[in-house]
Motif scaffolding. Structure first.
Motif, short mmCIF file in Angstrom:
data_model
loop_
_atom_site.label_atom_id
_atom_site.label_comp_id
_atom_site.label_asym_id
_atom_site.label_seq_id
_atom_site.Cartn_x
_atom_site.Cartn_y
_atom_site.Cartn_z
N TYR A 1 0.84 -1.21 0.00
CA TYR A 1 0.00 0.00 0.00
C TYR A 1 0.87 1.26 0.00
CZ TYR A 1 1.10 0.29 5.01
OH TYR A 1 1.77 0.37 6.20
N THR A 2 0.30 2.33 -0.53
CA THR A 2 0.88 3.66 -0.33
C THR A 2 -0.28 4.66 -0.33
OG1 THR A 2 2.52 5.28 -1.06
CG2 THR A 2 1.40 4.05 -2.81
N ILE A 3 -0.16 5.70 0.50
CA ILE A 3 -1.28 6.61 0.73
C ILE A 3 -0.79 8.05 0.59
CG2 ILE A 3 -3.00 7.35 2.45
CD1 ILE A 3 -2.34 4.44 3.71
N ASP A 4 -1.49 8.85 -0.23
CA ASP A 4 -1.12 10.26 -0.40
C ASP A 4 -1.80 11.13 0.67
OD1 ASP A 4 0.72 9.94 -2.39
OD2 ASP A 4 -0.65 10.35 -4.03
N ALA A 5 -1.98 12.40 0.38
CA ALA A 5 -2.56 13.31 1.37
C ALA A 5 -4.08 13.16 1.39
CB ALA A 5 -2.14 14.73 1.06
N GLY A 6 -4.54 11.99 1.79
CA GLY A 6 -5.97 11.70 1.83
C GLY A 6 -6.16 10.31 2.41
N PRO A 7 -7.40 9.86 2.52
CA PRO A 7 -7.67 8.56 3.17
C PRO A 7 -7.64 7.36 2.23
CG PRO A 7 -9.72 9.70 2.74
CD PRO A 7 -8.63 10.61 2.24
N ASN A 8 -7.59 7.62 0.90
CA ASN A 8 -7.71 6.50 -0.04
C ASN A 8 -6.40 5.73 -0.15
OD1 ASN A 8 -10.37 7.31 -0.60
ND2 ASN A 8 -9.55 8.95 -1.90
N VAL A 9 -6.52 4.44 -0.46
CA VAL A 9 -5.34 3.58 -0.41
C VAL A 9 -4.99 3.11 -1.82
CG1 VAL A 9 -4.35 1.47 0.57
CG2 VAL A 9 -5.96 2.85 1.92
N HIS A 10 -3.76 3.38 -2.25
CA HIS A 10 -3.26 2.87 -3.52
C HIS A 10 -2.62 1.52 -3.24
CE1 HIS A 10 -3.43 6.65 -6.03
NE2 HIS A 10 -3.66 7.12 -4.82
N CYS A 11 -3.17 0.47 -3.86
CA CYS A 11 -2.62 -0.88 -3.67
C CYS A 11 -1.81 -1.20 -4.92
CB CYS A 11 -3.74 -1.89 -3.48
SG CYS A 11 -4.85 -1.45 -2.12
N ILE A 12 -0.49 -1.18 -4.77
CA ILE A 12 0.41 -1.45 -5.91
C ILE A 12 0.61 -2.97 -5.95
CG2 ILE A 12 2.66 -0.96 -6.95
CD1 ILE A 12 1.10 1.61 -6.43
N CYS A 13 0.28 -3.58 -7.08
CA CYS A 13 0.43 -5.04 -7.14
C CYS A 13 1.01 -5.46 -8.49
CB CYS A 13 -0.91 -5.73 -6.88
SG CYS A 13 -2.16 -5.46 -8.13
N SER A 14 1.46 -6.71 -8.55
CA SER A 14 1.94 -7.25 -9.83
C SER A 14 0.71 -7.65 -10.64
CB SER A 14 2.84 -8.45 -9.58
OG SER A 14 2.10 -9.46 -8.90
N ALA A 15 0.89 -7.71 -11.96
CA ALA A 15 -0.25 -8.05 -12.84
C ALA A 15 -0.82 -9.42 -12.48
CB ALA A 15 0.20 -8.01 -14.30
N SER A 16 0.06 -10.33 -12.06
CA SER A 16 -0.42 -11.69 -11.75
C SER A 16 -1.25 -11.73 -10.47
CB SER A 16 0.77 -12.65 -11.66
OG SER A 16 1.66 -12.21 -10.67
N SER A 17 -1.11 -10.75 -9.60
CA SER A 17 -1.90 -10.73 -8.35
C SER A 17 -3.16 -9.88 -8.46
CB SER A 17 -1.05 -10.16 -7.20
OG SER A 17 0.03 -11.02 -6.92
N LEU A 18 -3.33 -9.18 -9.59
CA LEU A 18 -4.40 -8.18 -9.71
C LEU A 18 -5.79 -8.73 -9.37
CD1 LEU A 18 -5.77 -5.54 -10.68
CD2 LEU A 18 -5.51 -6.35 -13.02
N THR A 19 -6.19 -9.82 -10.00
CA THR A 19 -7.57 -10.30 -9.82
C THR A 19 -7.82 -10.70 -8.37
OG1 THR A 19 -7.45 -11.10 -12.07
CG2 THR A 19 -9.28 -11.90 -10.77
N ALA A 20 -6.88 -11.43 -7.79
CA ALA A 20 -7.07 -11.89 -6.40
C ALA A 20 -7.11 -10.71 -5.44
CB ALA A 20 -5.96 -12.86 -6.02
N VAL A 21 -6.21 -9.72 -5.66
CA VAL A 21 -6.18 -8.55 -4.76
C VAL A 21 -7.49 -7.78 -4.89
CG1 VAL A 21 -5.05 -6.33 -4.29
CG2 VAL A 21 -3.65 -8.36 -4.78
N ARG A 22 -7.93 -7.54 -6.12
CA ARG A 22 -9.17 -6.77 -6.32
C ARG A 22 -10.34 -7.48 -5.66
NH1 ARG A 22 -10.87 -6.64 -12.12
NH2 ARG A 22 -11.43 -8.72 -11.42
N ASP A 23 -10.45 -8.80 -5.86
CA ASP A 23 -11.57 -9.54 -5.27
C ASP A 23 -11.56 -9.45 -3.75
OD1 ASP A 23 -12.25 -10.15 -7.82
OD2 ASP A 23 -11.67 -12.27 -7.74
N GLN A 24 -10.37 -9.56 -3.17
CA GLN A 24 -10.29 -9.50 -1.70
C GLN A 24 -10.62 -8.09 -1.18
OE1 GLN A 24 -7.38 -11.58 0.56
NE2 GLN A 24 -6.85 -12.98 -1.12
#
Ligand code: DP6
Length: 325
Positions: A280-303
Motif C-alpha cells: 500500500y501507499t497513501i497520499d494526502a488523503g484517506p484513499n489507499v493505492h494498492c500497488i500489485c503485480s499483474a499476476s496478483s491483480l484479480t485476487a487482490v481486487r476480489d479481496q
C-alpha cells in the motif's frame, strides 16, 4: 515569437512510491527530497489553451464549470511564467477536463498542471525540452513535474532551481505493475498538499525523514531495476508511513487516515503475508493505492471488494507522459 492560437495537451496523474513532502524553497516549489513515481495510464486530464487578445485576464473552466478564484490564479501564475519567457501579453481561456471522477481522492493537480504546461508552451510558441517543461510544471505543483514524464519517474531536489526537474528512469513497459486505487472517501480534503508542505518542518520527524530519503530512493530504484517485489513493498510502505508520521506530528496535526484506511492497510499486509504481490501507499488523503503485480491483480481486487468498505475502485497501469494531442 510564433504564438499558436489553440493548443491541446493530455497528461495523467502519478502515484509516488517515494514521497515528496516539504519544500526547500516554497516559492519556487523546490522539494526537500527526491521522489519516485509511476505515471498512471488511462486516467487523464485534457487541457485546451486558447490565446485571446480580447481578454484582460486568464479564464479557467474545470469539467465545464467556472473554476474557483484560487484555482484560476494558480493556473494564471503558470501561464505568466510562459508569457514572460515568450515576451507575450496575451491572456488565455483554459478548459480542463478530467476523465476520472473529481473528488475521487486522486490528485488532479499533477495531471492538470502537467497538461497546462505542455498546452501553454505550445500556445505561446515555446519549444522546450522535457526537463524545462518539468521545471515549469513544478512551479505550479511539485508532483506535476513528474507527470510530464512517462513510466517510472524520479524528481530531483536541488539547491539550484535548474536541478529540480523529473526524468524517466524506466519506460512504462519496464514492469507490469498495477495501481488499484481503493476509494473510501470522495470528499475534498480539508488541508491541501500545498498547505501541508508548509507544515512539514514543524514536525520533529521531518529532518530524519529527509535525511534518510536518498537511501530509500536507492533501494526503490534497485527494486524497480531488478523487479524485486518484496524489496519494493518494504520500502514503499516504509516511505508512506514515514510521510504520514510527519503529517501526524506536525502542528497543527494532519491526520488524513480514516478507520477504513487502516482496515485496508492491514488487509494488504495480510494478503502479502499470504503470498500475493501487493503493497500500500497513501497520499494526502484517506484513499489507499494498492500497488500489485499483474499476476496478483484479480485476487487482490476480489479481496478488496469483499471487505465491503470501498466506495469505488480505479485500476491503472504505468502510462505515458504529458503530450500535445
Ligand atoms: C502526498 O504536488 O500535490 O502526493 O506542490 O503543493 O501541488 P503541491 O503539492 P503536491 O504534493 C504531493 C504530495 C503527495 C506525495 C507525492 O506525490 O510525492
Amino acid at each position: 515569437m510564433n504564438e499558436g492560437s489553440t493548443s491541446i495537451a493530455q497528461a495523467s496523474p502519478n502515484i509516488a512510491l517515494i514521497k515528496y513532502w516539504g519544500n526547500l524553497n516554497h516559492e519556487l516549489r523546490i522539494p526537500a527530497n527526491n521522489s519516485l513515481s509511476i505515471t498512471l495510464g488511462d486516467l487523464t486530464t485534457t487541457t485546451t489553451v486558447d490565446l485571446d487578445p480580447q481578454l484582460s485576464e486568464d479564464h479557467l473552466t474545470i469539467n465545464a464549470q467556472a473554476a474557483s478564484d484560487a484555482a484560476r490564479q494558480r493556473a494564471s501564475d503558470l501561464l505568466a511564467i510562459l508569457r514572460e519567457m515568450a515576451g507575450s501579453r496575451t491572456f488565455a481561456t483554459i478548459e480542463s477536463q478530467n476523465n476520472f471522477p473529481m473528488g475521487a481522492g486522486i490528485a488532479s493537480s499533477a495531471s492538470a498542471f502537467a497538461a497546462l504546461a505542455v498546452a501553454g508552451c505550445a500556445a505561446y510558441g515555446l519549444d522546450l525540452d522535457l526537463p524545462s517543461l518539468s521545471r515549469i510544471a513544478r512551479r505550479a505543483s511539485g508532483s506535476a513535474a513528474r507527470s510530464i514524464c512517462s513510466g517510472f519517474v524520479e524528481l530531483h531536489c536541488s539547491h539550484e532551481e535548474d536541478g529540480a526537474f523529473a526524468e524517466t528512469l524506466f519506460p512504462q513497459d519496464h514492469w507490469d505493475l498495477v495501481d488499484i486505487i481503493a476509494i473510501v472517501d470522495k470528499e475534498h480534503k480539508q488541508v491541501t498538499s500545498t498547505q501541508g508542505h508548509l507544515l512539514a518542518d514543524t514536525s520533529p520527524l521531518q529532518a530524519a525523514r529527509v535525511a534518510d530519503a536518498s537511501r530509500r530512493v536507492e533501494i526503490c530504484k534497485q527494486a524497480l531495476q531488478s523487479k524485486d517485489f518484496q524489496q519494493l513493498a518494504q520500502v514503499v510502505e516504509l516511505d508512506s508511513n514515514l510521510m504520514h508520521a510527519v503529517m501526524m506530528t506536525s502542528s497543527p496535526v494532519l491526520l488524513y487516515w480514516q478507520p477504513e484506511t487502516i482496515v485496508l492497510m492491514e488487509a494488504v499486509q495480510k494478503m502479502r503475508a499470504g503470498g500475493l504481490e501487493v503493497c500500500y501507499t497513501i497520499d494526502a488523503g484517506p484513499n489507499v493505492h494498492c500497488i500489485c503485480s499483474a499476476s496478483s491483480l484479480t485476487a487482490v481486487r476480489d479481496q478488496l471488494v469483499s471487505l465491503g468498505n470501498i466506495q469505488e475502485i480505479l485500476i491503472s497501469t504505468p502510462g505515458p507522459g504529458a503530450a500535445l494531442v
